[in-house]
Design a protein around this motif. Structure first.
Motif, mmCIF file in Angstrom:
data_model
loop_
_atom_site.group_PDB
_atom_site.id
_atom_site.type_symbol
_atom_site.label_atom_id
_atom_site.label_comp_id
_atom_site.label_asym_id
_atom_site.label_seq_id
_atom_site.Cartn_x
_atom_site.Cartn_y
_atom_site.Cartn_z
ATOM 1 N N HIS A 49 -8.503 7.999 -3.376
ATOM 2 C CA HIS A 49 -7.887 6.680 -3.557
ATOM 3 C C HIS A 49 -8.959 5.637 -3.868
ATOM 4 C CE1 HIS A 49 -5.089 3.355 -3.012
ATOM 5 N NE2 HIS A 49 -6.002 2.774 -2.260
ATOM 6 N N ARG A 50 -10.064 5.695 -3.157
ATOM 7 C CA ARG A 50 -11.131 4.719 -3.377
ATOM 8 C C ARG A 50 -11.772 4.895 -4.747
ATOM 9 N NH1 ARG A 50 -14.852 6.009 -0.059
ATOM 10 N NH2 ARG A 50 -13.845 7.364 1.462
ATOM 11 N N GLU A 51 -11.680 6.088 -5.312
ATOM 12 C CA GLU A 51 -12.168 6.317 -6.678
ATOM 13 C C GLU A 51 -11.220 5.719 -7.722
ATOM 14 O OE1 GLU A 51 -12.923 10.382 -7.577
ATOM 15 O OE2 GLU A 51 -14.198 10.687 -5.803
ATOM 16 N N ASP B 173 -8.470 9.880 1.257
ATOM 17 C CA ASP B 173 -8.797 8.477 0.993
ATOM 18 C C ASP B 173 -9.924 8.329 -0.018
ATOM 19 O OD1 ASP B 173 -8.391 5.614 1.716
ATOM 20 O OD2 ASP B 173 -10.494 5.791 2.341
ATOM 21 N N GLU C 233 0.810 -1.210 0.000
ATOM 22 C CA GLU C 233 0.000 0.000 0.000
ATOM 23 C C GLU C 233 0.853 1.274 0.000
ATOM 24 O OE1 GLU C 233 -4.404 1.106 1.714
ATOM 25 O OE2 GLU C 233 -3.080 -0.144 2.932
ATOM 26 N N ARG D 124 0.090 4.226 -2.873
ATOM 27 C CA ARG D 124 -0.722 5.331 -2.378
ATOM 28 C C ARG D 124 -0.111 6.683 -2.731
ATOM 29 N NH1 ARG D 124 -5.656 5.688 0.872
ATOM 30 N NH2 ARG D 124 -6.084 3.589 1.609
ATOM 31 N N ARG E 199 -4.519 6.291 -7.838
ATOM 32 C CA ARG E 199 -3.451 5.544 -7.188
ATOM 33 C C ARG E 199 -2.348 5.295 -8.210
ATOM 34 N NH1 ARG E 199 -4.476 -0.507 -6.265
ATOM 35 N NH2 ARG E 199 -2.380 -0.520 -7.111
#
Length: 403
Positions: free
Chosen positions: A178-180, A175, A166, A170, A183
């Protein structure tokens, strides 16, 4: 039936904006020998098919100019190629088609059989790879219309890198982004996977160790590979990151983009600049081709190459740090395989890490280009992304038949 018949072939396609490179592999032979390779160039203007048959020692056919009705872009060119292949194969057609697709995004960490849902998802990643993704998807769509029952497989340049730690992947952003999917992905994964697979045979002394692989071509990146797995890569969210390339800048302070926006450039203008007018072309003002720059006496050409070498040497140190050391350095792709002067300059800057270049071996493009006493071994290994695509396509074809 789960085994391939003696006449079955797998077609591999690597599509660009005005050309389609292809290779036809014998699917029945466990070694996947190449039956023929070629390209269609001049798509959209005067398309022409050029073919190299297996066993011709590199010589090519004279080429075939496509008829006028084949001038309808990629679909027309592929329709002609399909008819030509059918004639060459005695009426048979490939049992599967594998495609290089640059960006698999957050959805795909391995290679997949293509259906409409997959195409729809990959379409959303076009902004992440605007030079490549549209051209990768065009032949997939065209073949789905021409041969709807033929299995197509999308093989992703990002897949090999999708098991990083990670911290390696990252960005220091909220965050939610990142979840979208914002990255570090990494690219040239098919090339790195091929090199990792060749090391046990060609360089067994470093195959299980810590290796930096330099994929140096018009698009350039480096990858840290430890025990055959990707640990980190110089490329990130898009193929703009990392090393300077033919027309792309590589690592760039995001503040530069904000500055350009304040100067009045919109997103599309900035995209054109970063993908088409930077890198070696922008630095030199002469060419994006290393061969031209090496032959030039213009000081701007030297500056461009010096910047390329400098950034590559920094990347070796960073990737070695990611692995806690380095045992081997591998050069591959067009510049890496065929530009001894660039390899020499990079290796000399890596001497502090234990790279001791064998200048005669390097000049001769030898397999091993370091001295016997070199602590870090240096190698030149030609890559073969198309073979990796054929291997993955055959594996998925066998799974489909078993199911």
């Amino acid at each position: 039936m789960t085994e391939m018949s003696m006449t079955e072939t797998i077609l591999v396609i690597n599509a660009g904006s005005s050309s389609i490179k292809f290779q036809l592999f014998d699917a029945a032979d466990g070694t996947l020998p190449v039956r023929l390779r070629g390209r269609i160039e001049g798509i959209g203007t005067a398309p022409r098919l050029i073919v190299q048959e297996s066993g011709q020692d590199g010589s090519r056919d004279g080429g075939v100019t496509l008829p006028a009705e084949s001038g309808d872009g990629v679909p027309g060119a592929l329709a002609f190629l399909g008819a030509w292949l059918r004639g060459r194969l005695g009426g048979a057609m490939p049992v599967a088609v594998g495609h290089r697709v640059v960006h698999g995004g957050p959805a795909y960490d391995s290679h997949v059989a293509v259906d409409d849902a997959v195409i729809g998802t990959l379409e959303t990643y076009v902004p992440l790879a605007p030079l490549h993704q549209p051209n990768n998807l065009a032949p997939i769509r065209a073949i789905r219309k021409l041969l709807p029952d033929v299995l197509q497989v999308a093989c992703f340049d990002t897949a090999f890198h999708r098991h990083h730690s990670e911290p390696a992947d990252r960005y220091a952003i909220p965050d939610a982004l990142h979840r979208e999917g914002v990255r570090r992905y990494g690219f040239h994964g098919l090339s790195y996977e091929y090199i990792a697979g060749r090391l046990p045979d060609l360089a067994p002394g470093i195959a299980g160790g810590r290796v930096v692989v330099a994929h140096l071509g018009s698009g350039a990146s480096m990858c840290a590979i430890q025990d055959g797995r990707s640990v980190d890569s110089t490329m990130g969210f898009t193929a703009l990151d990392g090393l300077p390339m033919g027309t792309r800048p590589g690592q760039l302070d995001p503040g530069v983009v904000l500055y350009l926006m304040d100067k009045g450039m919109d997103a599309r203008a900035i995209e054109r600049l970063l993908y088409h007018d930077c890198g070696l072309k922008g630095l030199s003002g002469i060419s994006n081709d290393v061969r031209d720059l090496l032959a030039s006496t213009d000081p701007r050409a030297k500056l461009a190459l010096d910047c390329f070498v400098y950034r590559a040497s920094l990347a070796i140190g960073a990737l070695a740090a990611a692995m806690g050391g380095i045992d081997g350095l591998v050069f591959t792709a067009g510049i890496g395989e065929r530009a001894p002067a660039i390899r020499k300059a990079i290796a000399e800057r890596a001497r502090w890490l234990g790279v001791d270049l064998d200048e005669a071996g390097n000049a001769a493009n030898a397999l091993c280009i370091t001295t016997p006493d070199s602590r870090v071994k240096g190698w030149v290994i030609p890559t073969d992304e198309e073979r990796m695509i054929a291997l993955h396509t055959r594996a998925i074809l066998r799974r489909h038949r078993s199911a």
